[in-house]
Structures are given as structure tokens and as C-alpha cells.
Design a protein around this motif. Structure first.
Motif, mmCIF file in Angstrom:
data_model
loop_
_atom_site.group_PDB
_atom_site.id
_atom_site.type_symbol
_atom_site.label_atom_id
_atom_site.label_comp_id
_atom_site.label_asym_id
_atom_site.label_seq_id
_atom_site.Cartn_x
_atom_site.Cartn_y
_atom_site.Cartn_z
ATOM 1 N N LYS A 177 -23.740 3.501 12.530
ATOM 2 C CA LYS A 177 -23.668 3.983 11.163
ATOM 3 C C LYS A 177 -22.650 3.165 10.380
ATOM 4 N N ILE A 178 -23.048 2.731 9.197
ATOM 5 C CA ILE A 178 -22.194 1.897 8.351
ATOM 6 C C ILE A 178 -21.853 2.667 7.087
ATOM 7 N N ASP A 179 -20.564 2.671 6.713
ATOM 8 C CA ASP A 179 -20.174 3.325 5.470
ATOM 9 C C ASP A 179 -19.415 2.387 4.541
ATOM 10 N N THR A 180 -19.231 1.140 4.964
ATOM 11 C CA THR A 180 -18.564 0.142 4.136
ATOM 12 C C THR A 180 -18.982 -1.249 4.589
ATOM 13 N N PHE A 181 -18.870 -2.216 3.655
ATOM 14 C CA PHE A 181 -19.159 -3.612 3.983
ATOM 15 C C PHE A 181 -17.875 -4.448 3.962
ATOM 16 N N LEU A 182 -16.755 -3.775 3.835
ATOM 17 C CA LEU A 182 -15.467 -4.462 3.773
ATOM 18 C C LEU A 182 -14.871 -4.603 5.167
ATOM 19 N N SER A 183 -14.184 -5.694 5.402
ATOM 20 C CA SER A 183 -13.496 -5.897 6.678
ATOM 21 C C SER A 183 -12.265 -5.001 6.732
ATOM 22 N N PRO A 184 -11.769 -4.693 7.925
ATOM 23 C CA PRO A 184 -10.536 -3.900 8.038
ATOM 24 C C PRO A 184 -9.375 -4.528 7.274
ATOM 25 N N TYR A 185 -9.289 -5.856 7.272
ATOM 26 C CA TYR A 185 -8.208 -6.539 6.566
ATOM 27 C C TYR A 185 -8.277 -6.272 5.059
ATOM 28 N N VAL A 186 -9.464 -6.427 4.462
ATOM 29 C CA VAL A 186 -9.620 -6.209 3.019
ATOM 30 C C VAL A 186 -9.397 -4.741 2.682
ATOM 31 N N ARG A 187 -9.892 -3.837 3.529
ATOM 32 C CA ARG A 187 -9.655 -2.408 3.291
ATOM 33 C C ARG A 187 -8.158 -2.120 3.276
ATOM 34 N N GLY A 188 -7.412 -2.808 4.134
ATOM 35 C CA GLY A 188 -5.965 -2.635 4.158
ATOM 36 C C GLY A 188 -5.310 -3.086 2.860
ATOM 37 N N LEU A 189 -5.771 -4.223 2.322
ATOM 38 C CA LEU A 189 -5.237 -4.701 1.045
ATOM 39 C C LEU A 189 -5.530 -3.721 -0.084
ATOM 40 N N LEU A 190 -6.772 -3.240 -0.143
ATOM 41 C CA LEU A 190 -7.157 -2.323 -1.214
ATOM 42 C C LEU A 190 -6.444 -0.978 -1.069
ATOM 43 N N LYS A 191 -6.219 -0.549 0.155
ATOM 44 C CA LYS A 191 -5.479 0.693 0.395
ATOM 45 C C LYS A 191 -4.057 0.569 -0.136
ATOM 46 N N LEU A 192 -3.462 -0.583 0.084
ATOM 47 C CA LEU A 192 -2.103 -0.828 -0.395
ATOM 48 C C LEU A 192 -2.061 -0.801 -1.921
ATOM 49 N N VAL A 193 -3.065 -1.365 -2.551
ATOM 50 C CA VAL A 193 -3.150 -1.327 -4.020
ATOM 51 C C VAL A 193 -3.302 0.114 -4.494
ATOM 52 N N ARG A 194 -4.181 0.851 -3.840
ATOM 53 C CA ARG A 194 -4.503 2.212 -4.267
ATOM 54 C C ARG A 194 -3.310 3.155 -4.142
ATOM 55 N N GLU A 195 -2.494 2.936 -3.147
ATOM 56 C CA GLU A 195 -1.347 3.822 -2.944
ATOM 57 C C GLU A 195 -0.351 3.731 -4.098
ATOM 58 N N SER A 196 -0.265 2.569 -4.699
ATOM 59 C CA SER A 196 0.575 2.378 -5.890
ATOM 60 C C SER A 196 1.988 2.908 -5.700
ATOM 61 N N GLN A 197 2.548 2.670 -4.525
ATOM 62 C CA GLN A 197 3.929 3.058 -4.259
ATOM 63 C C GLN A 197 4.745 1.791 -4.118
ATOM 64 N N THR A 198 5.970 1.830 -4.563
ATOM 65 C CA THR A 198 6.832 0.655 -4.478
ATOM 66 C C THR A 198 8.273 1.070 -4.267
ATOM 67 N N GLU A 199 9.017 0.164 -3.696
ATOM 68 C CA GLU A 199 10.442 0.412 -3.546
ATOM 69 C C GLU A 199 11.112 0.342 -4.913
ATOM 70 N N GLN A 200 12.300 0.904 -5.010
ATOM 71 C CA GLN A 200 13.033 0.858 -6.257
ATOM 72 C C GLN A 200 13.244 -0.596 -6.681
ATOM 73 N N THR A 201 13.023 -0.865 -7.965
ATOM 74 C CA THR A 201 13.185 -2.219 -8.471
ATOM 75 C C THR A 201 13.831 -2.185 -9.837
#
Length: 334
Positions: A2-26
């Protein structure tokens, strides 16, 4: 399987990081100027240091560093609709003025398929526009360096002049376009690095390829990336304007035949087609939502048919790839 995505685990990791939108104090804020929506290059350099190298580890780090920019772009564009921004005088190097409202409507839409369509349209227009800009810069540099010999300059023989004209070409791949020396000199290294993160190699977010090759399903695209892309385009637009550059546009191929699609297909019955799509066991939910939107667009006339084609081309590639994988029993190729 069963397939639910066409993205590689690496790309999913990048997009997950974007989606979380959390950052250290700057201490870096106001990276984007109010009103003009232009990125401050010096502040961008604070979050995109010179040590950035295009590899997996550095791309993850770069996205973490860029999260203040991502959040700021989302916040500032939420406060003002795209149509309120004075676009027509700065972005005509990338798209006809009549298309601006369409970009704004898609960017502000609550439909995740429209967000994919925005990315399809903006990335292709951007790729074409950047190619035109680089070509213009290369030609200008050629003329400024006075490559012609004095004899050729003073020649009245037009055939001699023609032979002496440069064979100026631009890279055929977007990842190569965004790192051209001419572009670096114009827009600055920090902005080039940002483009590498968004549109660079397969190790980057690679948004253009994810969208146009059908790997990206609607709800997999983090909405926050759309205003970021828009702000990048605005920033380059202002740089072009400030340097008084008139971008030489290459001739586009005509698609006048698009108006004949509806006459040849006749009146489709959306309700019947939707029932067939919804009953399909081979289509993913995201693919079904794309087809639903295509059918809606199809009823809206010429521009709607164009939108259907834009959405349909990458979808067709994905469906053919799924069929190839199934027939050849090679799921790793998907």
C-alpha cells in the motif's frame, strides 16, 4: 504494497521540518521589509552563513536557520493580500500582468490543490523568467567587456558582425540557472543560497521538480513555502528594477489550440466522472482531490481548461509511473 506517498523519507523529513515552523531563539527579525516585501540581504546572510554547502546535512541545517524567514513571510502576507501589493510595476519580467490576480487567488485559497497549482505556475514562470534574466545579463556583460575587435566594430560588413555575435546560452536545468555567476553578482550570494534550498539539487526541497513530476500530493505541501517563494520573486523583482534592467524575453510557444479541447471532448458529465474517481481503488486520496479540482476548472472556460492541463500533466506522469511499477514489479522505482 500500500502506497500513501511518492516522497522519499529524506524529502518527507525536510518538509516535516518546514511544517513544524519551530526555531531556536534568534536576534534576527524584520528580514522582510514591510510594504515592499523585500528580503534584507544582510539579515538573510545572518541566517544563511557563507559556510553553507549543498549536502544533506547542510540542507537540514539551512531549513532550521531559515525558519524565522518562513514564519515572517507567512505572517506578513497574511496581513495583506497579494492583490493589495503593487505588483504590476515590478514582476512583469516573470509573468504577464493579467496573470497576477490568478497568482494571488491561488496563494490565498484554502484549497490545498490550488496551492500545488500555484507552485506549478510560479515555478515554471520563475524558471522561464530567471532564464531570460540570465540571458540578458550574459549579453550585457558581453557588450560591456567589448569582446568585438576594433576592426569588427567598425566594419560595415553585416555578415562579419553576425559572425562575431556571441553564442549566448543559458543552462537548461533550474538548479544550474540559480547558481550562474551573473545571477550571483546581481542578487547576492545569500539569496542564491536561499534559491538553492528551495529549488536546487535533488538534495534540496526541490519544489519545482516535486510538483512538476507528480511526486507532491496536495496536503504534503507546507503552505508556509508559498509566501516564501512569492517574497523571493518580489525581492529579485525589486533588484531588477533598482538596477534598471530591462529583461529580454525569449519567444514563447503558442498554445492557441487549447480552446479546441472542450469542443473536441464535448460536455463532460462531472457527476459521473466523480463517481468513477471516488470508486477507484488505485487512486490515492490526494490524486482524487486533484481530479475533482480539474473537473471544476474544466467548467470555467479557457483559463479553467489551462489550469486543468497544468494539474493533469504531473498527475499523468505519476499514474504512468504507478502503472510501470505495477507491471514490472519494481516498487522501489516509485
Amino acid at each position: 504494497m500500500k502506497i500513501d506517498t511518492f516522497l522519499s523519507p529524506y524529502v518527507r523529513g525536510l518538509l516535516k521540518l518546514v511544517r513544524e515552523s519551530q526555531t531556536e531563539q534568534t536576534d534576527v527579525d524584520n528580514i522582510i521589509s514591510d510594504g515592499s516585501y523585500k528580503i534584507d540581504q544582510l539579515k538573510l546572510q545572518c541566517v544563511m552563513p557563507d559556510t553553507f554547502e549543498p549536502n544533506k546535512e547542510e540542507f537540514f541545517k539551512a531549513i532550521q536557520r531559515l525558519q524565522p524567514l518562513f514564519l515572517e513571510a507567512k505572517t506578513k502576507l497574511r496581513l495583506a493580500t497579494v492583490n493589495d501589493i503593487e505588483l504590476s510595476r515590478v514582476v512583469d519580467w516573470i509573468t504577464p500582468r493579467r496573470a497576477l490576480n490568478r497568482f494571488g487567488n491561488l496563494l490565498n485559497s484554502s484549497n490545498s490543490v490550488d496551492h500545488v497549482l500555484f507552485l506549478l505556475l510560479m515555478s515554471s514562470a520563475f524558471e522561464r523568467g530567471i532564464g531570460d534574466l540570465v540571458l540578458t545579463l550574459k549579453k550585457r556583460a558581453y557588450n560591456e567587456l567589448s569582446v568585438f575587435t576594433d576592426d569588427v566594430k567598425n566594419s560595415t560588413n553585416q555578415s562579419d558582425l553576425k559572425e562575431a555575435e556571441p553564442d549566448v546560452k543559458v543552462p537548461s536545468l533550474l538548479k544550474d540557472l540559480v547558481v550562474c555567476d551573473e545571477l550571483k553578482a546581481l542578487i547576492g550570494l545569500p539569496l542564491v543560497k536561499l534559491l538553492q534550498v528551495l529549488l536546487g539539487s535533488p538534495l534540496s526541497l526541490n519544489l519545482r521538480n516535486l510538483a512538476w513530476h507528480g511526486f507532491l500530493l496536495p496536503k504534503e505541501l507546507p503552505e508556509i513555502l508559498l509566501p516564501v517563494f512569492f517574497v523571493v520573486v518580489m525581492t529579485i523583482s525589486y533588484i531588477i528594477q533598482e538596477n534598471q534592467i530591462i529583461v529580454e524575453k525569449r519567444k514563447l510557444a503558442g498554445i492557441q489550440g487549447i480552446s479546441r479541447i472542450r469542443s473536441q471532448l464535448g460536455d463532460l458529465e462531472p457527476a459521473t466522472l466523480i463517481r468513477l474517481v471516488d470508486r477507484s481503488t488505485s487512486l490515492l486520496d490526494g490524486q482524487k482531490s486533484i481530479i475533482h479540482r480539474m473537473l471544476q476548472f474544466y467548467q470555467e472556460g479557457k483559463q479553467g481548461i489551462l489550469n486543468s492541463v497544468y494539474l493533469g500533466v504531473p498527475l499523468m506522469e505519476t499514474l504512468l509511473r504507478q502503472l510501470f511499477v505495477q507491471v514490472n514489479d519494481c516498487s522501489s522505482r516509485l
